[in-house]
Design an enzyme around this catalytic site. Structure first.
Site, PDB file in Angstrom:
ATOM      1  N   GLU A  83     -30.121  19.524 -36.599  1.00 14.81           N
ATOM      2  CA  GLU A  83     -29.631  18.784 -35.438  1.00 14.81           C
ATOM      3  C   GLU A  83     -28.770  19.647 -34.552  1.00 14.81           C
ATOM      4  OE1 GLU A  83     -29.365  14.215 -37.030  1.00 14.81           O
ATOM      5  OE2 GLU A  83     -27.644  15.168 -36.109  1.00 14.81           O
ATOM      6  N   CYS A 111     -18.333  16.408 -46.548  1.00  7.74           N
ATOM      7  CA  CYS A 111     -19.306  16.710 -45.491  1.00  7.74           C
ATOM      8  C   CYS A 111     -20.682  16.145 -45.823  1.00  7.74           C
ATOM      9  CB  CYS A 111     -19.393  18.224 -45.292  1.00  7.74           C
ATOM     10  SG  CYS A 111     -20.611  18.692 -44.037  1.00  7.74           S
TER      11      CYS A 111
HETATM   12  N1  SAH Z   1     -19.859  25.497 -42.183  1.00  5.71           N
HETATM   13  C1  SAH Z   1     -19.035  25.679 -41.031  1.00  5.71           C
HETATM   14  C2  SAH Z   1     -19.552  25.022 -39.768  1.00  5.71           C
HETATM   15  C3  SAH Z   1     -20.141  23.650 -39.877  1.00  5.71           C
HETATM   16  S1  SAH Z   1     -19.052  22.300 -40.176  1.00  5.71           S
HETATM   17  C4  SAH Z   1     -17.615  25.241 -41.338  1.00  5.71           C
HETATM   18  O1  SAH Z   1     -17.381  24.719 -42.425  1.00  5.71           O
HETATM   19  O2  SAH Z   1     -16.727  25.460 -40.532  1.00  5.71           O
HETATM   20  C5  SAH Z   1     -18.086  22.131 -38.716  1.00  5.71           C
HETATM   21  C6  SAH Z   1     -16.762  21.439 -38.953  1.00  5.71           C
HETATM   22  O3  SAH Z   1     -16.947  20.032 -39.207  1.00  5.71           O
HETATM   23  C7  SAH Z   1     -16.014  21.974 -40.174  1.00  5.71           C
HETATM   24  O4  SAH Z   1     -14.650  22.135 -39.869  1.00  5.71           O
HETATM   25  C8  SAH Z   1     -16.207  20.860 -41.167  1.00  5.71           C
HETATM   26  O5  SAH Z   1     -15.266  20.909 -42.176  1.00  5.71           O
HETATM   27  C9  SAH Z   1     -16.107  19.652 -40.284  1.00  5.71           C
HETATM   28  N2  SAH Z   1     -16.550  18.386 -40.863  1.00  5.71           N
HETATM   29  C10 SAH Z   1     -17.393  18.209 -41.900  1.00  5.71           C
HETATM   30  N3  SAH Z   1     -17.522  16.904 -42.174  1.00  5.71           N
HETATM   31  C11 SAH Z   1     -16.750  16.233 -41.291  1.00  5.71           C
HETATM   32  C12 SAH Z   1     -16.489  14.859 -41.032  1.00  5.71           C
HETATM   33  N4  SAH Z   1     -17.060  13.912 -41.764  1.00  5.71           N
HETATM   34  N5  SAH Z   1     -15.648  14.540 -40.044  1.00  5.71           N
HETATM   35  C13 SAH Z   1     -15.108  15.505 -39.269  1.00  5.71           C
HETATM   36  N6  SAH Z   1     -15.321  16.814 -39.429  1.00  5.71           N
HETATM   37  C14 SAH Z   1     -16.140  17.178 -40.443  1.00  5.71           C
END
Ligand code: SAH
Length: 330
Positions: A83, A111
C-alpha cells in the site's frame, strides 16, 4: 515502470537511447498512458501500450478519506500486496507514504503489518511506481518511507528510489527514511547514498520495554542506536527525527517522558514527534489526548521540544500501522 523491460524493448526495435529518457520524463510529469507521449512516434506508442506496462504495479483498490487522504492498495506482477498513501495538508504539502517491502519480517507488537506474512523486498522501480501513481493525480513534494516494511533491510532499492524521487518533484531534503533501528542501515546512511532525512522509531525510553514491543531491540539496543544517530547527525548535519508512539499505560507516563528526555539530551540533535496510536487490531489502546499533552509538557520541562503528529486517513484505515491488513491477511 520496469525500466529494464523498457530498455530491452527499445533496443530490440532499434530505437535511439533517448526514447527511454522521453518516457521517463512523461511519467515524472504525471502521464497516465503512452498515448499522451506526443514526442514518440505514433507506432511506437501503440506498441509500447501493448508490450510494456506503464507501471510494475496494478492498483487493486483505492479509498479517499474525508480529510483528503488517498490510499491505494497495489499488487506486484507476482501478486504481492502493498500500500501507499497520499496525504494532503492544509498548507499545500502533498506527501506520499511509501512501502519498501510487501509485508515486514520484523514483529513490532503494535504494528498491523507485522501480523501479516512477509512477502519480499520491493525493487526501486516498484517503489517509484507508488509515487508515480499519485503524481498522476496531482503534483507531490514530500515522501516518507513509513508504509509497509523496513526500508533499511532493503537499502539499495530505497537509495535507488530516493535518487529518482527528485525528478518526480520530491527533493532529497523532503524525503524521510524511517527505521525500526536497523543499525547497519543507519551507519551506512551516514556515509553513503542520497542526503535524505532520517527518522528513528524509538517508542520506548529503555531497553526492557523496547524489546518487549519491538523485538529487534534485542539485536540493536537503544544505546547503540542513539550513538549511530548522533554519528549520522554529525556527518549529515541534520537533526534526527524521533518517532514515539503513544500507547496507553505502556510508554506514556511522565516518568517515561523524563527518561526519554535524559536519553536524547538537550543538545538539539533530535526532533521528537509524538504519534497518536491508530487502532491496528493488536490489542493496544492509544494514549488519550490529555496523556499525550502531559507527556509533551514533561518533555518540554526537561528541555526537549516535541510536536504531536497529525493523524490522517483514519476512516479509511490508511493511518500509520493500518496499512494493507484488512485486504491481505484474508
Ligand atoms: N519499519 C519502519 C517504517 C514503517 S512503520 C519503521 O519502523 O520506522 C512507520 C511508523 O509507523 C513507525 O514509526 C511505526 O512504529 C509506526 N506505527 C506502526 N503501527 C502504528 C500504529 N498502529 N499507529 C501509529 N503508528 C504506527
Amino acid at each position: 515502470m520496469d525500466y529494464e523491460a523498457l530498455r530491452a524493448f527499445l533496443e530490440e526495435r532499434g530505437e535511439p537511447p533517448f526514447r527511454e529518457e522521453q518516457v521517463r520524463e512523461w511519467l515524472a510529469r504525471g502521464a497516465t498512458g503512452y498515448g499522451e507521449m506526443t514526442n514518440l512516434p505514433a507506432g511506437l506508442r501503440e506498441d509500447l501500450e501493448r508490450e510494456v506496462p506503464i507501471s510494475t504495479l496494478t492498483v487493486t483498490r483505492t479509498a479517499t478519506s474525508s480529510d483528503g487522504t488517498v490510499k491505494a492498495l497495489f499488487e506486484t506482477a507476482d501478486r504481492r500486496p502493498l500500500e501507499a498513501v497520499l496525504m494532503r495538508y492544509r498548507d499545500g504539502r502533498r506527501s506520499v507514504c511509501l512501502s519498501s517491502q510487501s509485508g515486514c519480517p520484523l514483529t513490532c507488537t503494535f504494528c498491523a503489518t507485522g501480523t501479516m506474512q512477509f512477502g519480499r523486498n520491493l525493487t526501486g522501480d516498484e517503489i517509484i511506481d507508488q509515487a508515480l501513481h499519485f503524481r498522476r493525480i496531482e503534483p507531490i513534494d514530500h515522501a516518507v518511507f513509513m508504509g509497509m516494511g523496513e526500508p533499511m533491510m532493503n537499502l539499495d532499492a530505497v537509495f535507488d528510489a530516493c535518487e529518482r524521487l527528485p525528478e518526480v518533484g520530491i527533493a532529497n531534503s523532503k524525503t524521510t527514511v524511517s527505521t525500526v533501528g536497523w543499525l547497519p542501515g543507519i551507519e551506512r546512511m551516514a556515509t553513503e547514498g542520497p542526503t535524505v532525512r532520517l527518522a528513528l522509531s524509538l517508542h520506548a525510553p529503555e531497553d526492557a520495554l523496547r524489546s518487549e514491543i519491538m523485538p529487534v531491540n534485542d539485536r540493536y539496543p537503544i544505546a547503540e542506536l542513539i550513538e549511530a544517530c548522533l554519528e549520522w547527525r554529525t556527518k549529515r548535519k541534520r537533526k534526527v527525527f524521533v518517532e514515539y508512539l503513544m500507547l496507553e499505560g505502556v510508554n506514556d507516563s511522565p516518568d517515561q517522558a523524563r527518561q526519554l528526555a535524559a536519553l536524547l539530551g538537550t543538545g538539539h540533535d533530535f526532533k521528537v514527534n509524538l504519534i497518536p496510536f491508530n487502532p491496528s487490531g493488536t490489542g493496544y489502546v492509544g494514549s488519550s489526548r490529555e496523556a499525550i499533552e502531559a507527556f509533551r509538557q514533561a518533555l518540554g520541562r526537561a528541555g526537549v521540544h516535541a510536536t504531536v503528529r497529525l493523524t490522517r486517513g483514519r476512516d479509511i484505515d490508511a493511518a500509520c500501522g493500518q496499512l494493507a491488513v484488512r485486504e491481505s491477511v484474508a
